[in-house]
Design a protein around this motif. Sequence first.
Motif, PDB file in Angstrom:
ATOM      1  N   ILE A  80       0.725  -1.272   0.010  1.00  0.00           N
ATOM      2  CA  ILE A  80       0.011   0.149  -0.022  1.00  0.00           C
ATOM      3  C   ILE A  80       0.898   1.104  -0.151  1.00  0.00           C
ATOM      4  CG2 ILE A  80      -1.955   1.157   1.297  1.00  0.00           C
ATOM      5  CD1 ILE A  80      -2.903  -1.442   0.123  1.00  0.00           C
ATOM      6  N   VAL A  81       0.513   2.210  -0.671  1.00  0.00           N
ATOM      7  CA  VAL A  81       1.386   3.309  -0.924  1.00  0.00           C
ATOM      8  C   VAL A  81       0.512   4.771  -0.452  1.00  0.00           C
ATOM      9  CG1 VAL A  81       2.765   4.903  -2.513  1.00  0.00           C
ATOM     10  CG2 VAL A  81       2.860   2.253  -2.608  1.00  0.00           C
ATOM     11  N   VAL A  82       0.733   5.448  -0.037  1.00  0.00           N
ATOM     12  CA  VAL A  82       0.202   6.915   0.139  1.00  0.00           C
ATOM     13  C   VAL A  82       0.844   7.779  -0.717  1.00  0.00           C
ATOM     14  CG1 VAL A  82      -0.576   8.732   1.731  1.00  0.00           C
ATOM     15  CG2 VAL A  82      -0.629   6.341   2.603  1.00  0.00           C
ATOM     16  N   THR A  83      -0.081   8.296  -1.751  1.00  0.00           N
ATOM     17  CA  THR A  83       0.500   9.467  -2.708  1.00  0.00           C
ATOM     18  C   THR A  83       0.012  10.839  -2.342  1.00  0.00           C
ATOM     19  OG1 THR A  83      -1.477   9.101  -3.972  1.00  0.00           O
ATOM     20  CG2 THR A  83       0.457   7.569  -4.504  1.00  0.00           C
ATOM     21  N   GLU A  84       0.932  11.852  -2.563  1.00  0.00           N
ATOM     22  CA  GLU A  84       0.887  13.080  -2.329  1.00  0.00           C
ATOM     23  C   GLU A  84       0.312  14.032  -3.375  1.00  0.00           C
ATOM     24  OE1 GLU A  84       3.880  14.562   0.027  1.00  0.00           O
ATOM     25  OE2 GLU A  84       3.502  13.148   1.757  1.00  0.00           O
ATOM     26  N   PRO A  85      -0.222  15.351  -3.445  1.00  0.00           N
ATOM     27  CA  PRO A  85      -0.489  16.123  -4.570  1.00  0.00           C
ATOM     28  C   PRO A  85       0.666  16.355  -5.134  1.00  0.00           C
ATOM     29  CG  PRO A  85      -1.832  16.738  -2.737  1.00  0.00           C
ATOM     30  CD  PRO A  85      -0.734  15.855  -2.137  1.00  0.00           C
ATOM     31  N   ASP A  86       0.747  16.568  -6.562  1.00  0.00           N
ATOM     32  CA  ASP A  86       1.890  17.054  -7.255  1.00  0.00           C
ATOM     33  C   ASP A  86       1.696  18.232  -7.675  1.00  0.00           C
ATOM     34  OD1 ASP A  86       4.120  17.210  -8.922  1.00  0.00           O
ATOM     35  OD2 ASP A  86       3.642  15.483 -10.169  1.00  0.00           O
ATOM     36  N   PRO A  87       2.399  19.143  -7.058  1.00  0.00           N
ATOM     37  CA  PRO A  87       2.050  20.892  -7.480  1.00  0.00           C
ATOM     38  C   PRO A  87       2.491  20.981  -9.006  1.00  0.00           C
ATOM     39  CG  PRO A  87       3.993  20.443  -5.940  1.00  0.00           C
ATOM     40  CD  PRO A  87       3.353  19.124  -6.246  1.00  0.00           C
ATOM     41  N   ASP A  88       3.476  20.176  -9.547  1.00  0.00           N
ATOM     42  CA  ASP A  88       3.882  20.462 -10.827  1.00  0.00           C
ATOM     43  C   ASP A  88       3.023  19.658 -11.945  1.00  0.00           C
ATOM     44  OD1 ASP A  88       6.302  21.642  -9.914  1.00  0.00           O
ATOM     45  OD2 ASP A  88       7.214  19.598  -9.640  1.00  0.00           O
ATOM     46  N   GLY A 135      -5.127  18.361  -5.897  1.00  0.00           N
ATOM     47  CA  GLY A 135      -4.701  18.323  -4.198  1.00  0.00           C
ATOM     48  C   GLY A 135      -4.976  17.422  -3.544  1.00  0.00           C
ATOM     49  N   LEU A 136      -5.465  16.153  -3.904  1.00  0.00           N
ATOM     50  CA  LEU A 136      -5.928  15.115  -3.142  1.00  0.00           C
ATOM     51  C   LEU A 136      -4.971  14.216  -2.916  1.00  0.00           C
ATOM     52  CD1 LEU A 136      -9.229  14.306  -5.227  1.00  0.00           C
ATOM     53  CD2 LEU A 136      -9.164  15.829  -2.959  1.00  0.00           C
ATOM     54  N   PHE A 137      -5.057  13.470  -1.640  1.00  0.00           N
ATOM     55  CA  PHE A 137      -3.952  12.473  -1.137  1.00  0.00           C
ATOM     56  C   PHE A 137      -4.632  10.961  -1.501  1.00  0.00           C
ATOM     57  CE2 PHE A 137      -3.124  16.076   1.353  1.00  0.00           C
ATOM     58  CZ  PHE A 137      -1.615  16.066   1.366  1.00  0.00           C
ATOM     59  N   GLY A 138      -3.972  10.112  -1.902  1.00  0.00           N
ATOM     60  CA  GLY A 138      -4.293   8.852  -2.360  1.00  0.00           C
ATOM     61  C   GLY A 138      -3.921   7.726  -1.815  1.00  0.00           C
ATOM     62  N   VAL A 139      -4.621   6.646  -1.640  1.00  0.00           N
ATOM     63  CA  VAL A 139      -4.048   5.234  -1.456  1.00  0.00           C
ATOM     64  C   VAL A 139      -4.075   4.437  -2.265  1.00  0.00           C
ATOM     65  CG1 VAL A 139      -4.488   3.359   0.487  1.00  0.00           C
ATOM     66  CG2 VAL A 139      -5.296   5.598   1.209  1.00  0.00           C
ATOM     67  N   VAL A 140      -3.124   3.844  -2.638  1.00  0.00           N
ATOM     68  CA  VAL A 140      -3.046   2.999  -4.048  1.00  0.00           C
ATOM     69  C   VAL A 140      -2.384   1.631  -3.489  1.00  0.00           C
ATOM     70  CG1 VAL A 140      -1.655   3.226  -6.169  1.00  0.00           C
ATOM     71  CG2 VAL A 140      -2.244   5.223  -5.181  1.00  0.00           C
ATOM     72  N   LEU A 141      -2.870   0.784  -4.445  1.00  0.00           N
ATOM     73  CA  LEU A 141      -2.659  -0.553  -4.131  1.00  0.00           C
ATOM     74  C   LEU A 141      -1.495  -1.001  -5.087  1.00  0.00           C
ATOM     75  CD1 LEU A 141      -2.819  -3.564  -2.960  1.00  0.00           C
ATOM     76  CD2 LEU A 141      -4.732  -3.869  -4.620  1.00  0.00           C
ATOM     77  N   ALA A 142      -0.332  -1.202  -4.790  1.00  0.00           N
ATOM     78  CA  ALA A 142       0.759  -1.410  -5.937  1.00  0.00           C
ATOM     79  C   ALA A 142       0.713  -2.994  -6.538  1.00  0.00           C
ATOM     80  CB  ALA A 142       2.136  -0.877  -5.251  1.00  0.00           C
ATOM     81  N   ARG A 143       0.875  -3.084  -7.679  1.00  0.00           N
ATOM     82  CA  ARG A 143       1.173  -4.432  -8.024  1.00  0.00           C
ATOM     83  C   ARG A 143       2.180  -4.849  -8.986  1.00  0.00           C
ATOM     84  NH1 ARG A 143      -4.074  -5.850 -11.220  1.00  0.00           N
ATOM     85  NH2 ARG A 143      -3.915  -3.974 -12.133  1.00  0.00           N
ATOM     86  N   SER A 144       2.788  -5.907  -9.025  1.00  0.00           N
ATOM     87  CA  SER A 144       3.935  -6.083  -9.997  1.00  0.00           C
ATOM     88  C   SER A 144       3.396  -6.692 -11.355  1.00  0.00           C
ATOM     89  CB  SER A 144       4.547  -7.543  -9.270  1.00  0.00           C
ATOM     90  OG  SER A 144       3.906  -8.543  -9.015  1.00  0.00           O
TER      91      SER A 144
END
Length: 324
Positions: A103-111, A117-126
């Motif tokens: 599980i990865v928590v992503t942050e907003p990308d100002p660029d 401007g939302l934070f996300g919970v992401v399921l990383a897969r191979s």
Amino acid sequence: MSSLSVIVPPRRARVSAIACGGVTALFVAGAVGFLMEAQLSSVERYTASSLCLFMALGVGALALRLGIPRGGIYLDESREAIGLGLTGRHDIWWLERDACQGIVVTEPDPDQTTDLGLFGVVLARSGAPPVLLVETPDPELTKEAARSLEAGLKLPSLEGLPDWQGAATPEDAIGWVRVSRRVALHRLMIAMGSAALGIGGILVSQVASHPIVSIFIAPVALLTGLVLITMPLVKRLGAEELRRSGGRWRYRWRLFGLAWGDRDLPAKGSSWRVRVGEGGGARLELVTDEGEIWLGSGANAHSQITVEDLSRFPKRFLKDPSAG
């Protein structure tokens, strides 16, 4: 003892569904009442009753959709699988837990110009694009959701999204997506579109006796109905085309030799992800610095192109060095 655990229970909009159901009952009662009204002429009785029935059709379809439990996250330990609920209890996208890295928590990308401007919970897969599970504007709420999912799904917390492409490299290619059957919300759109067309048709027929209402409301109802019915029809017959060429992405819709909705975005720095939208199904997103491209909106576990098929679509644009 069952091996299926409900990590996040499915939800339903109970209050909204009950409210819409009550309104539907009122329209049905109104239709019966108008039919039994002796002071109205036959034409007026049938016209008013039909108008109420079409209103009941549209609101009733919405009540049924809101009342169906949707979403949810499941863990089946006997199958070693993680289930992501979509449009209903029997519409679950099952993923192999061994292929889920964490599980990865992503942050907003100002660029990024399209970032909300939302934070996300992401399921990383191979070997497959990551899956966006949750988005919130609150960083603490996002972290709490991530911790709950980590504990429930028994997955580790990752600092960043791993490279799911492995040794594969981008290559120029073209692909088509056509999610044309059992698409999320299409039945609701057809029901509400039919109701709107029926209401508009009845109002047009009464233009002589009620000109103001007919002139101002009938066109809006007819246009709304046409849009709601045309969208599923185009989705069923048309196809989304994505081409990578010369360091650019080109996206458009194609139907019977016609093409529209062209978008041209840079390929450099682009990334893929799958967004799970509960009642609205899922979609594949191509994220670039200048915008996003959405493909296969409304896909689910039972559509003609399933969510799993959609998640494998980006491999069309990757060259595996082992393949020679």
